[in-house]
Design a protein around this motif. Structure first.
Motif, PDB file in Angstrom:
ATOM      1  N   ASP A 145      -1.854  77.074  40.165  1.00 44.51           N
ATOM      2  CA  ASP A 145      -2.146  75.805  40.841  1.00 44.51           C
ATOM      3  C   ASP A 145      -0.882  74.979  41.051  1.00 44.51           C
ATOM      4  OD1 ASP A 145      -4.959  76.298  40.937  1.00 44.51           O
ATOM      5  OD2 ASP A 145      -5.067  75.779  38.809  1.00 44.51           O
ATOM      6  N   SER A 146       0.194  75.632  41.473  1.00 48.84           N
ATOM      7  CA  SER A 146       1.444  74.922  41.757  1.00 48.84           C
ATOM      8  C   SER A 146       1.268  74.012  42.977  1.00 48.84           C
ATOM      9  CB  SER A 146       2.567  75.921  42.021  1.00 48.84           C
ATOM     10  OG  SER A 146       2.861  76.682  40.871  1.00 48.84           O
ATOM     11  N   TYR A 147       2.090  72.969  43.038  1.00 44.87           N
ATOM     12  CA  TYR A 147       1.930  71.995  44.123  1.00 44.87           C
ATOM     13  C   TYR A 147       3.209  71.207  44.349  1.00 44.87           C
ATOM     14  CZ  TYR A 147       1.189  68.874  40.071  1.00 44.87           C
ATOM     15  OH  TYR A 147       1.321  68.193  38.884  1.00 44.87           O
ATOM     16  N   VAL A 148       3.215  70.450  45.439  1.00 48.72           N
ATOM     17  CA  VAL A 148       4.210  69.414  45.685  1.00 48.72           C
ATOM     18  C   VAL A 148       3.462  68.090  45.661  1.00 48.72           C
ATOM     19  CG1 VAL A 148       5.796  68.388  47.360  1.00 48.72           C
ATOM     20  CG2 VAL A 148       5.798  70.869  46.990  1.00 48.72           C
ATOM     21  N   ALA A 149       3.829  67.230  44.715  1.00 54.68           N
ATOM     22  CA  ALA A 149       3.181  65.926  44.582  1.00 54.68           C
ATOM     23  C   ALA A 149       3.812  64.934  45.551  1.00 54.68           C
ATOM     24  CB  ALA A 149       3.315  65.416  43.150  1.00 54.68           C
ATOM     25  N   VAL A 150       2.980  64.027  46.079  1.00 58.73           N
ATOM     26  CA  VAL A 150       3.436  62.998  47.009  1.00 58.73           C
ATOM     27  C   VAL A 150       3.212  61.624  46.389  1.00 58.73           C
ATOM     28  CG1 VAL A 150       3.253  62.051  49.334  1.00 58.73           C
ATOM     29  CG2 VAL A 150       2.790  64.495  48.944  1.00 58.73           C
ATOM     30  N   GLY A 153       6.456  55.297  48.238  1.00 56.69           N
ATOM     31  CA  GLY A 153       7.417  54.332  47.708  1.00 56.69           C
ATOM     32  C   GLY A 153       8.521  55.010  46.950  1.00 56.69           C
ATOM     33  N   LEU A 154       9.750  54.535  47.127  1.00 53.52           N
ATOM     34  CA  LEU A 154      10.920  55.177  46.543  1.00 53.52           C
ATOM     35  C   LEU A 154      11.153  54.790  45.089  1.00 53.52           C
ATOM     36  CD1 LEU A 154      13.442  54.998  49.539  1.00 53.52           C
ATOM     37  CD2 LEU A 154      11.790  56.791  48.952  1.00 53.52           C
ATOM     38  N   ASP A 155      10.443  53.782  44.593  1.00 51.96           N
ATOM     39  CA  ASP A 155      10.622  53.350  43.209  1.00 51.96           C
ATOM     40  C   ASP A 155       9.487  53.805  42.303  1.00 51.96           C
ATOM     41  OD1 ASP A 155      13.103  52.130  43.547  1.00 51.96           O
ATOM     42  OD2 ASP A 155      12.197  50.255  44.226  1.00 51.96           O
ATOM     43  N   GLY A 156       8.802  54.872  42.725  1.00 48.98           N
ATOM     44  CA  GLY A 156       7.803  55.467  41.845  1.00 48.98           C
ATOM     45  C   GLY A 156       6.401  54.954  42.083  1.00 48.98           C
ATOM     46  N   GLY A 157       5.568  55.160  41.096  1.00 49.55           N
ATOM     47  CA  GLY A 157       4.163  54.794  41.210  1.00 49.55           C
ATOM     48  C   GLY A 157       3.280  55.970  40.843  1.00 49.55           C
ATOM     49  N   THR A 158       2.128  56.043  41.460  1.00 47.81           N
ATOM     50  CA  THR A 158       1.162  57.089  41.140  1.00 47.81           C
ATOM     51  C   THR A 158       1.175  58.184  42.203  1.00 47.81           C
ATOM     52  OG1 THR A 158      -0.580  55.882  42.303  1.00 47.81           O
ATOM     53  CG2 THR A 158      -0.334  55.464  39.948  1.00 47.81           C
ATOM     54  N   VAL A 159       0.736  59.353  41.803  1.00 50.16           N
ATOM     55  CA  VAL A 159       0.639  60.480  42.730  1.00 50.16           C
ATOM     56  C   VAL A 159      -0.571  60.270  43.633  1.00 50.16           C
ATOM     57  CG1 VAL A 159       0.250  62.965  42.914  1.00 50.16           C
ATOM     58  CG2 VAL A 159       1.750  62.062  41.120  1.00 50.16           C
ATOM     59  N   LYS A 160      -0.338  60.263  44.954  1.00 48.00           N
ATOM     60  CA  LYS A 160      -1.433  60.048  45.901  1.00 48.00           C
ATOM     61  C   LYS A 160      -2.035  61.345  46.403  1.00 48.00           C
ATOM     62  CE  LYS A 160      -0.648  59.366  50.235  1.00 48.00           C
ATOM     63  NZ  LYS A 160      -0.242  58.912  51.598  1.00 48.00           N
ATOM     64  N   LYS A 161      -1.252  62.443  46.335  1.00 44.87           N
ATOM     65  CA  LYS A 161      -1.733  63.704  46.879  1.00 44.87           C
ATOM     66  C   LYS A 161      -0.966  64.844  46.251  1.00 44.87           C
ATOM     67  CE  LYS A 161      -2.624  66.035  51.308  1.00 44.87           C
ATOM     68  NZ  LYS A 161      -2.567  65.898  52.788  1.00 44.87           N
TER      69      LYS A 161
END
Length: 349
Positions: A145-150, A153-161
């Motif tokens: 279940d490998s992925y690329v997290a999105v 915002g450039l200063d971080g936050g939560t994974v949206k996708k």
């Protein structure tokens, strides 16, 4: 671990200059960590004591534990990569987080925490962060279940996708609005459209692809298997494969760096039980190889200082205490040796 510090190697180089310029033409002094060499110490599994050291090759001064020094708290993770973008450094920990600091003073700007598993590298494009991640292990220690997290915002936050990709994604490379992903386990390069956040192309490549780099005006991919290393270039109009170089080099690893002229330095390792390591040199022009330019045990990272024309080789010392790095001239003369942190694995110049 791989330490690319993007903008090469594929890697970004902290230039040995004294000033940078704004669009206004005014010159501003660079920050304390924007000259010299950043040394990535991966840290030991379980202890999670990864850290960044800073080395001044002119004075010989070594500053330890830079993240903790500037933020009054330990990094508390296993460092996998450090990436520069838009005046920020992204410290990627394969223990499930990304810390974001100012490139000049290393002060924290934010983080990506939670909902990451085993992040490997990162790129910023379209005001978003794209983070390659192995994903969780299954019962057989595979990563299906490998992925690329999105992250927006450039200063971080939560994974949206999470964008599903082939197993064990490593290095990323940005071209325009597209993100190329090196899928190491299945021998693939996948192309993500950063606007739609979806995979739009998948290419089969030779070997285990691990690192993108630029050379001679072309984008290249470094990959390897048990007997050979491969350098594959791409057309940038349609991302089709352009050319392929195959070089016989048994026991090559994922650790490589671009030297001066046509030199590419690659770490090789016989693995258990011999643990014989070497620095090999591949001539990128004629594919000739010097397989044992330097030999030893415990080689764990490599980097080349283009300004001073010097090669840095990191030695983990088997993770039995602190590691060290050695600086060599291009002729092979040992210039300096210094003790650093646990598991030194990469450099940025």
């Amino acid at each position: 671990m791989k330490f690319t510090l993007k903008s090469q190697l594929g890697a970004f180089a902290l230039l040995f200059v004294l000033f940078s310029c704004e669009d206004s033409g005014r010159e501003n002094p660079l920050g304390a960590y924007e000259t010299g060499v950043l040394i990535l110490n991966e840290g030991a599994f379980g202890a999670n004591d990864g850290e960044i050291f800073h080395f001044d090759p002119v004075s010989g001064a070594l500053k330890q534990n830079v993240f903790e020094l500037e933020n009054a708290r330990p990094f508390a993770g296993l460092l996998e990569d450090v990436v520069e973008a838009d005046g920020r450094l992204y410290l990627v920990a394969n223990t499930g987080k990304v810390e974001i600091v100012n490139a000049g003073d290393f002060k924290s700007r934010g983080a990506v925490v939670g909902d990451l598993d085993q992040p490997r590298s990162l790129e910023a494009v379209e005001g978003k962060l794209f983070i390659s991640d192995y994903g969780p292990y299954d019962a057989s220690y595979n990563t299906p279940d490998s992925y690329v997290a999105v992250v927006t915002g450039l200063d971080g936050g939560t994974v949206k996708k999470k964008i599903a990709v082939s197993n064990k994604p490593e290095d990323l490379y940005v071209s325009g609005n597209f993100v190329l992903v090196a899928g190491s386990e299945e021998g693939k390069v996948e192309l993500i459209d950063a606007r739609t956040e979806s995979v739009i192309l998948s290419l089969d490549v030779k070997g285990q692809p691990v690192q993108f780099f630029e050379k001679g005006g072309d984008l290249w991919l470094y990959s390897f298997d048990s007997e050979k290393v491969y350098f594959q270039s791409f057309r940038m109009d349609n991302f089709a494969l352009k050319s392929l170089k195959e070089v016989s080099l048994p026991s090559a690893t994922s650790r490589m760096t671009i030297g001066s002229g046509n030199r590419i330095y690659i770490l090789t390792s016989s693995g258990w039980p011999e643990y014989r390591d070497a620095v090999a040199i591949v001539n990128f022009n004629d594919n000739s190889v010097t397989p044992t330019w330097k030999t030893g045990s415990g080689f764990y990272g490599i980097g080349f200082d283009p300004e001073r024309q010097e090669l840095y080789v990191a030695n983990s010392k088997g993770f039995q205490g602190n590691g060290e790095f050695v600086i060599y001239s291009e002729q092979g003369t040992e210039l300096r040796k210094m003790e650093v942190g646990r598991g030194p694995s990469g450099f940025s110049f």
